[in-house]
Scaffold this motif. Sequence first.
Motif, PDB file in Angstrom:
ATOM      1  N   ARG A   1       0.839  -1.195   0.000  1.00  0.00           N
ATOM      2  CA  ARG A   1       0.000   0.000   0.000  1.00  0.00           C
ATOM      3  C   ARG A   1       0.876   1.248   0.000  1.00  0.00           C
ATOM      4  O   ARG A   1       1.725   1.416   0.862  1.00  0.00           O
ATOM      5  N   LEU A   2       0.646   2.088  -0.991  1.00  0.00           N
ATOM      6  CA  LEU A   2       1.396   3.339  -1.101  1.00  0.00           C
ATOM      7  C   LEU A   2       0.782   4.364  -0.159  1.00  0.00           C
ATOM      8  O   LEU A   2      -0.379   4.755  -0.324  1.00  0.00           O
ATOM      9  N   VAL A   3       1.561   4.791   0.834  1.00  0.00           N
ATOM     10  CA  VAL A   3       1.022   5.653   1.882  1.00  0.00           C
ATOM     11  C   VAL A   3       1.980   6.785   2.210  1.00  0.00           C
ATOM     12  O   VAL A   3       3.171   6.747   1.898  1.00  0.00           O
ATOM     13  N   ARG A   4       1.419   7.768   2.871  1.00  0.00           N
ATOM     14  CA  ARG A   4       2.200   8.848   3.455  1.00  0.00           C
ATOM     15  C   ARG A   4       1.781   8.963   4.918  1.00  0.00           C
ATOM     16  O   ARG A   4       0.602   8.792   5.259  1.00  0.00           O
ATOM     17  N   GLU A   5       2.742   9.258   5.771  1.00  0.00           N
ATOM     18  CA  GLU A   5       2.396   9.554   7.164  1.00  0.00           C
ATOM     19  C   GLU A   5       2.339  11.068   7.327  1.00  0.00           C
ATOM     20  O   GLU A   5       3.290  11.773   6.970  1.00  0.00           O
ATOM     21  N   ILE A   6       1.223  11.534   7.850  1.00  0.00           N
ATOM     22  CA  ILE A   6       1.010  12.962   8.053  1.00  0.00           C
ATOM     23  C   ILE A   6       0.894  13.214   9.557  1.00  0.00           C
ATOM     24  O   ILE A   6       0.088  12.573  10.242  1.00  0.00           O
ATOM     25  N   ALA A   7       1.706  14.110  10.055  1.00  0.00           N
ATOM     26  CA  ALA A   7       1.704  14.408  11.498  1.00  0.00           C
ATOM     27  C   ALA A   7       0.296  14.765  11.958  1.00  0.00           C
ATOM     28  O   ALA A   7      -0.377  15.600  11.347  1.00  0.00           O
ATOM     29  N   GLY A   8      -0.141  14.117  13.032  1.00  0.00           N
ATOM     30  CA  GLY A   8      -1.439  14.424  13.618  1.00  0.00           C
ATOM     31  C   GLY A   8      -2.590  13.612  13.079  1.00  0.00           C
ATOM     32  O   GLY A   8      -3.683  13.613  13.672  1.00  0.00           O
ATOM     33  N   GLU A   9      -2.391  12.901  11.962  1.00  0.00           N
ATOM     34  CA  GLU A   9      -3.466  12.087  11.402  1.00  0.00           C
ATOM     35  C   GLU A   9      -3.594  10.780  12.192  1.00  0.00           C
ATOM     36  O   GLU A   9      -2.597  10.253  12.693  1.00  0.00           O
ATOM     37  N   PRO A  10      -4.813  10.220  12.289  1.00  0.00           N
ATOM     38  CA  PRO A  10      -5.029   9.031  13.117  1.00  0.00           C
ATOM     39  C   PRO A  10      -4.600   7.727  12.462  1.00  0.00           C
ATOM     40  O   PRO A  10      -4.751   6.660  13.058  1.00  0.00           O
ATOM     41  N   SER A  11      -4.081   7.779  11.232  1.00  0.00           N
ATOM     42  CA  SER A  11      -3.622   6.573  10.549  1.00  0.00           C
ATOM     43  C   SER A  11      -2.738   6.990   9.378  1.00  0.00           C
ATOM     44  O   SER A  11      -2.646   8.180   9.042  1.00  0.00           O
ATOM     45  N   LYS A  12      -2.081   5.995   8.756  1.00  0.00           N
ATOM     46  CA  LYS A  12      -1.371   6.268   7.511  1.00  0.00           C
ATOM     47  C   LYS A  12      -2.398   6.705   6.458  1.00  0.00           C
ATOM     48  O   LYS A  12      -3.545   6.251   6.465  1.00  0.00           O
ATOM     49  N   THR A  13      -2.002   7.561   5.530  1.00  0.00           N
ATOM     50  CA  THR A  13      -2.911   8.077   4.518  1.00  0.00           C
ATOM     51  C   THR A  13      -2.543   7.506   3.154  1.00  0.00           C
ATOM     52  O   THR A  13      -1.411   7.714   2.694  1.00  0.00           O
TER      53      THR A  13
END
Length: 337
Positions: free
Chosen positions: A318-330
């Motif tokens: 799964r191609l994802v980005r981690e964004i500070a403050g988000e409740p999961s990988k996006t």
Amino acid sequence: MTDTASIAVRPAWQQALAQSIRDPRQLAETLSLPADWVAAHSPARELFPLQVTRHFVSLMTPGDCEDPLLRQVMPHQDEYKEAAGFITDPLAEQQSSQPGLLHKYRSRVLVILRGGCAINCRYCFRRHFPYADHHFGPQQRAELINYIREDAAINEVIVSGGDPLLATDEQFSRLLDELEQLPQLLRIRIHSRLPVVLPERLTDALAQRLAASRLQAILVIHANHPKEIAPQLQERLQAWVDAGITVLNQSVLLRNINDDAATLAELSERLFAARVLPYYLHQLDKVKGASHFAVTDADACAIAAQLRALLPGFLVPRLVREIAGEPSKTPLELTLV
């Protein structure tokens, strides 16, 4: 006991770790790299030290300055470049009020079990992390247990770092002893680069201890390129999977290293042959000093689309980005909408 005798009783993985390469000139001599090329790039070690195991070096092609494994660890003059948006704490982790513990996601808590690594990857999103302020000792272990006990929503502990597998088998066992007393916990997940760069670390003893735990054990390794799936790694992974440990892989998308579908497809195939499932393909976290590894979002999504055409669905990470403050990988596609 003499120093020599003391070294002799260390586990094989600790002996191998002690032989790691930390000087760019030594790395250059080992790989027959041009002296002028090394001289141009080695000053960047002041920004982030060089450290690489001899096993990982043995997988590199001598004389090739563009070897995809070498580029992950060799200091590079591009690390001095200032790039907009690339900062020292891209995931806003350094504000944690609980040393050694990060509670990013509702049901999972992450423990920074060890601050060091066996290899310093130049793109590491924690290359500026103040590990000295996040020591994990007996007091922190007690605080972790109390923290989890007071939050019934937490059902999984992720051990990370640095690299958590720098802890000894005995230290892991003590942590498991305490975590197993918390009835709400279902799983323990280990995120580690060590199996790839130091396969000896996957000891039978630790596999057996994890397999005997009432907590379901998951090992998430970190391989970026098919060259990293060496026979020694395959052998040790086989033993861990046979013991009942679920093994996944996560990668980082890196320019001029693995930013093409053919390379990533080969990585997935080699992982699956080693009984490992591809899990995540991370878009690069924007950490200061690593902008030269960045792949555009549009190119990343195009590569992911090509992968879906090349591979069965279960081999597509799964191609994802981690964004500070988000409740999961996006999922990256969602960030382009």
